[in-house]
Write an enzyme that holds these catalytic residues in place. Sequence first.
Site, PDB file in Angstrom:
ATOM      1  CG  HIS A  77       5.852 -11.494 -13.234  1.00  0.00           C
ATOM      2  ND1 HIS A  77       4.568 -11.131 -12.898  1.00  0.00           N
ATOM      3  CD2 HIS A  77       6.618 -11.147 -12.172  1.00  0.00           C
ATOM      4  CE1 HIS A  77       4.569 -10.586 -11.687  1.00  0.00           C
ATOM      5  NE2 HIS A  77       5.807 -10.594 -11.221  1.00  0.00           N
TER       6      HIS A  77
ATOM      7  CB  ALA B 271      -0.908  -0.017   1.214  1.00  0.00           C
TER       8      ALA B 271
HETATM    9  C1  BG6 Z   1       7.302  -9.243  -8.304  1.00  0.00           C
HETATM   10  C2  BG6 Z   1       8.192 -10.183  -7.553  1.00  0.00           C
HETATM   11  O1  BG6 Z   1       6.143  -9.890  -8.701  1.00  0.00           O
HETATM   12  O2  BG6 Z   1       7.986  -8.761  -9.440  1.00  0.00           O
HETATM   13  C3  BG6 Z   1       9.452  -9.481  -7.140  1.00  0.00           C
HETATM   14  O3  BG6 Z   1       7.529 -10.669  -6.404  1.00  0.00           O
HETATM   15  C4  BG6 Z   1      10.134  -8.880  -8.354  1.00  0.00           C
HETATM   16  O4  BG6 Z   1      10.331 -10.359  -6.480  1.00  0.00           O
HETATM   17  C5  BG6 Z   1       9.148  -8.029  -9.132  1.00  0.00           C
HETATM   18  O5  BG6 Z   1      11.203  -8.096  -7.899  1.00  0.00           O
HETATM   19  C6  BG6 Z   1       9.741  -7.513 -10.432  1.00  0.00           C
HETATM   20  O6  BG6 Z   1       8.911  -6.533 -10.950  1.00  0.00           O
HETATM   21  P1  BG6 Z   1       9.483  -5.373 -11.832  1.00  0.00           P
HETATM   22  O7  BG6 Z   1       8.274  -4.616 -12.262  1.00  0.00           O
HETATM   23  O8  BG6 Z   1      10.401  -4.576 -10.969  1.00  0.00           O
HETATM   24  O9  BG6 Z   1      10.195  -6.031 -12.958  1.00  0.00           O
END
Ligand code: BG6
Length: 485
Positions: free
Chosen positions: A238, A18
Amino acid sequence: ITSQSYVFFIIGASGDLAKRKIYPTLWWLYRDGVLPKNISFIGYSRSQLTIEQIFENSHKYMKIQEDEHDIYEKFLKLNSYISGSYDKSEDFENLNSKANKISHQVNAHRLFYLALPPNVYESVSELISKHCRPASPGWLRLIIEKPFGKDLESSNKFSQHLNKLYTEEEIYRIDHYLGKEMVQNILVLRFSNRIFSRVWNRDSIAGVQIIFKEKIGTHGHGSYFDEVGIIRDVIQNHLMQILSILAMEKPRSTTGEDIRDEKVKVLRCIAPIKLENVIVGQYIDDKNVPKDSTTPTYAQIILFIKNERWDGVPFILRAVRSKALNERKAEIRIQFRDVPGRMFDEELSENNVERTLARDELVIRIQPDEAIYLKINTKRPGEMNFSIEETELDLTYNERYQGVKLPNAYERLILDVFMGSKINFVRSDELQEAWRIIDPILAEIEKKKLQIIPYKFGAIGIREAFDAAVKQGFIYTRTYVWEDD
Ligand code: BG6
């Protein structure tokens, strides 16, 4: 006629998510004037706090500019805070009456963002559904973020729990990679360019790599990460999401349902992953990680899609987290097959051909520094003979689109929820398929069937993983130099 009101609830308002993401994002959306007029925000969590304290905690993430103080004050006035438990009916009844009072409507649309530890997801989602539903025609939308379970079974169990309380329509599962500019662009690139659509298959593509690298260790708390590991943290969600958009068939339309139908279909075509196609590693420098830990901080998974388009094409998903890496990068590399008939290659002797031509490669760089570039061969300029070199057709965003602001993932996704757009949210059957694919690997790691390869500070990768990619037919040409690499 009074215009429709909206109430946005931040459940878990005192927490890290948050503080770092949700409050700042709401502020930017409000500042940019894209939220509905009649809106209020209610923060809820267990701590006895004031809304001023909540805002103070978030302050440094809000990036308020000199000339924004007035509008920031207005935003602050629309916010309130109430504390309560995560498991008592009366506290949620209380939250409900507070919302009625603040919005002056019992039928305001309500959006609930669960910025909570997963162990209270079940009770909170149940209590919201029981006590905080708006009267008709107000709608309710529930926004939740991973972890959705820790394996196929627990994820399914949680989905069943939600399905008893909410319609699929009401649930918005966030995968913030779906809010990134370049991930959203895959759909357009693929389906609005004939030059790509005709070659997007096994006839032309030799292999696909989806790569995630992060330089931080384990967010400084090895113990949390030790339960999760990089496969659950970024590959199951992802990278699998990126894969499904890259590989799916063309959706019938751009509606959320048509797109997600195709994503599920292609995930269902993924064959069970062979253990020999999995390489896991562990970064051996984090003092917080227990000695006997089997949690991978490196994983490479090679999988195959058994359908007419992709049969035999390796998809390599690689995720690395290491202090050793000097870069943070997420990118997609699509390597094309060799040109048949090796007119430019020099035959040294039979079966021994010196490679003159590098393979074409399409690279979609998700971050940092968004770019799409196509590596091609070209005649070395000015040479009198057929001297060939690699170069790029290069669309680097901050050069081509100077001054264009790319909204961050949470801004896009939260706005999508207001609009009721489901394109960028994960449907329960998608989630289930992604777990179906990943679950057996996690089980093998747990049974210690997979050797965890240690890698040290300073290592840029794992040799075995590189070799595995080469074995699958990837060709790395040494001549290629890309400045940002
Ligand atoms: C998150 C993971 O979903 O994605 C994190 O839990 C990771 O560990 C992050 O660091 C990476 O996201 P971004 O947007 O920084 O690439």
